[in-house]
Motif scaffolding. Sequence first.
Motif, PDB file in Angstrom:
ATOM      1  N   PRO A   1     -39.394 -64.282  89.901  1.00  0.00           N
ATOM      2  CA  PRO A   1     -38.361 -63.021  89.644  1.00  0.00           C
ATOM      3  C   PRO A   1     -38.171 -62.655  88.358  1.00  0.00           C
ATOM      4  CG  PRO A   1     -37.721 -64.496  91.555  1.00  0.00           C
ATOM      5  CD  PRO A   1     -38.788 -65.152  90.681  1.00  0.00           C
ATOM      6  N   SER A   2     -38.293 -63.601  87.605  1.00  0.00           N
ATOM      7  CA  SER A   2     -38.023 -63.425  86.222  1.00  0.00           C
ATOM      8  C   SER A   2     -38.805 -62.515  85.183  1.00  0.00           C
ATOM      9  CB  SER A   2     -37.554 -64.978  85.520  1.00  0.00           C
ATOM     10  OG  SER A   2     -39.009 -65.357  85.441  1.00  0.00           O
ATOM     11  N   PHE A   3     -40.205 -62.192  85.632  1.00  0.00           N
ATOM     12  CA  PHE A   3     -41.122 -61.370  85.196  1.00  0.00           C
ATOM     13  C   PHE A   3     -40.522 -60.034  84.726  1.00  0.00           C
ATOM     14  CE2 PHE A   3     -44.756 -58.628  85.165  1.00  0.00           C
ATOM     15  CZ  PHE A   3     -45.276 -58.699  83.926  1.00  0.00           C
ATOM     16  N   MET A   4     -39.998 -59.500  85.654  1.00  0.00           N
ATOM     17  CA  MET A   4     -39.627 -58.080  85.626  1.00  0.00           C
ATOM     18  C   MET A   4     -38.086 -58.041  84.573  1.00  0.00           C
ATOM     19  SD  MET A   4     -41.952 -56.145  86.426  1.00  0.00           S
ATOM     20  CE  MET A   4     -41.102 -54.532  85.845  1.00  0.00           C
ATOM     21  N   ARG A   5     -37.435 -59.148  84.925  1.00  0.00           N
ATOM     22  CA  ARG A   5     -36.195 -59.204  83.860  1.00  0.00           C
ATOM     23  C   ARG A   5     -36.449 -59.291  82.628  1.00  0.00           C
ATOM     24  NH1 ARG A   5     -34.323 -62.860  87.969  1.00  0.00           N
ATOM     25  NH2 ARG A   5     -34.319 -64.537  86.537  1.00  0.00           N
ATOM     26  N   HIS A   6     -37.516 -59.997  82.285  1.00  0.00           N
ATOM     27  CA  HIS A   6     -37.743 -60.641  80.921  1.00  0.00           C
ATOM     28  C   HIS A   6     -39.171 -59.697  80.403  1.00  0.00           C
ATOM     29  CE1 HIS A   6     -34.873 -63.634  81.317  1.00  0.00           C
ATOM     30  NE2 HIS A   6     -35.505 -64.120  82.313  1.00  0.00           N
TER      31      HIS A   6
ATOM     32  N   MET B   1     -49.767 -66.262  83.032  1.00  0.00           N
ATOM     33  CA  MET B   1     -49.256 -64.850  83.533  1.00  0.00           C
ATOM     34  C   MET B   1     -49.278 -64.747  85.017  1.00  0.00           C
ATOM     35  SD  MET B   1     -48.476 -62.765  81.203  1.00  0.00           S
ATOM     36  CE  MET B   1     -48.288 -61.294  81.648  1.00  0.00           C
ATOM     37  N   GLY B   2     -50.318 -65.488  85.620  1.00  0.00           N
ATOM     38  CA  GLY B   2     -50.300 -65.412  87.068  1.00  0.00           C
ATOM     39  C   GLY B   2     -49.152 -66.023  87.722  1.00  0.00           C
ATOM     40  N   TYR B   3     -48.643 -67.399  87.232  1.00  0.00           N
ATOM     41  CA  TYR B   3     -47.555 -68.004  87.389  1.00  0.00           C
ATOM     42  C   TYR B   3     -46.368 -67.409  87.223  1.00  0.00           C
ATOM     43  CZ  TYR B   3     -50.242 -72.159  88.714  1.00  0.00           C
ATOM     44  OH  TYR B   3     -50.856 -73.139  89.184  1.00  0.00           O
ATOM     45  N   TRP B   4     -46.081 -66.506  86.045  1.00  0.00           N
ATOM     46  CA  TRP B   4     -45.105 -66.099  85.488  1.00  0.00           C
ATOM     47  C   TRP B   4     -44.818 -64.688  86.500  1.00  0.00           C
ATOM     48  CZ3 TRP B   4     -44.078 -62.646  80.465  1.00  0.00           C
ATOM     49  CH2 TRP B   4     -42.785 -62.483  80.383  1.00  0.00           C
TER      50      TRP B   4
END
Length: 218
Positions: A187-192, A180-183
């Motif tokens: 920028p893809s975190f909030m998108r996905h 989770m720290g890397y994700w």
Amino acid sequence: MLALIGVSGDALAHAVAQGDKGYIQEISGVNLVSFIYLGAKHMVTGYDHILFLFGVIFFLYKMQHIALYVSLFALGHSTTMLLGVYFNIGINSYLIDAIIGLSVVYKALDNLGAFQRWFGVQPDTRAATLLFGFCHGFGLSTKIIEYDLSPDGLVPNLLAFNLGVEIGQLLALSAILIVMGYWRRSPSFMRHAYTTNVAMMCAGFMLIGLQLTGYFVA
């Protein structure tokens, strides 16, 4: 996760591996190391526990918040597992595992803000985490009761098993936090994030459906 959900009914009912089951049934006396190992193994391979923990920490960024929620879950899980086995309080494994599937659905909906949008209220997430921790503990105690543990050394062995569960939980949580720290830095975190929680909710509904089907068929 979806591949694991597709396995046999026994694996979906908080089952312990067949080899471990035979060992548990034959063991007598205090065997702390063995039960610590079995507890840790159960938690690390218990994908329903891990999926719920994943949902719990999905939007938690501060370590003190993560520690609080994980501690509440551990408190609930430990309490019902220990008391359930000691006082021989069992719940039908299919029904309790359906409730555990419901816990995954709840957490996904909570992460999506569904309760605020639909009902205009926000459930107390700390109380819900503790409550579902109780349910997860009953899921395990129910299976342990079926294996008819020897009363010789029961309390020390149960405490060792619970210690193993907490060790396994910390190991699983550490792996989740690293990923989770890397994700989260991407920028893809909030998108996905939305899609991920919808997928988690669907997995929870699949667990509920499979367990209820098993209950009526079995």
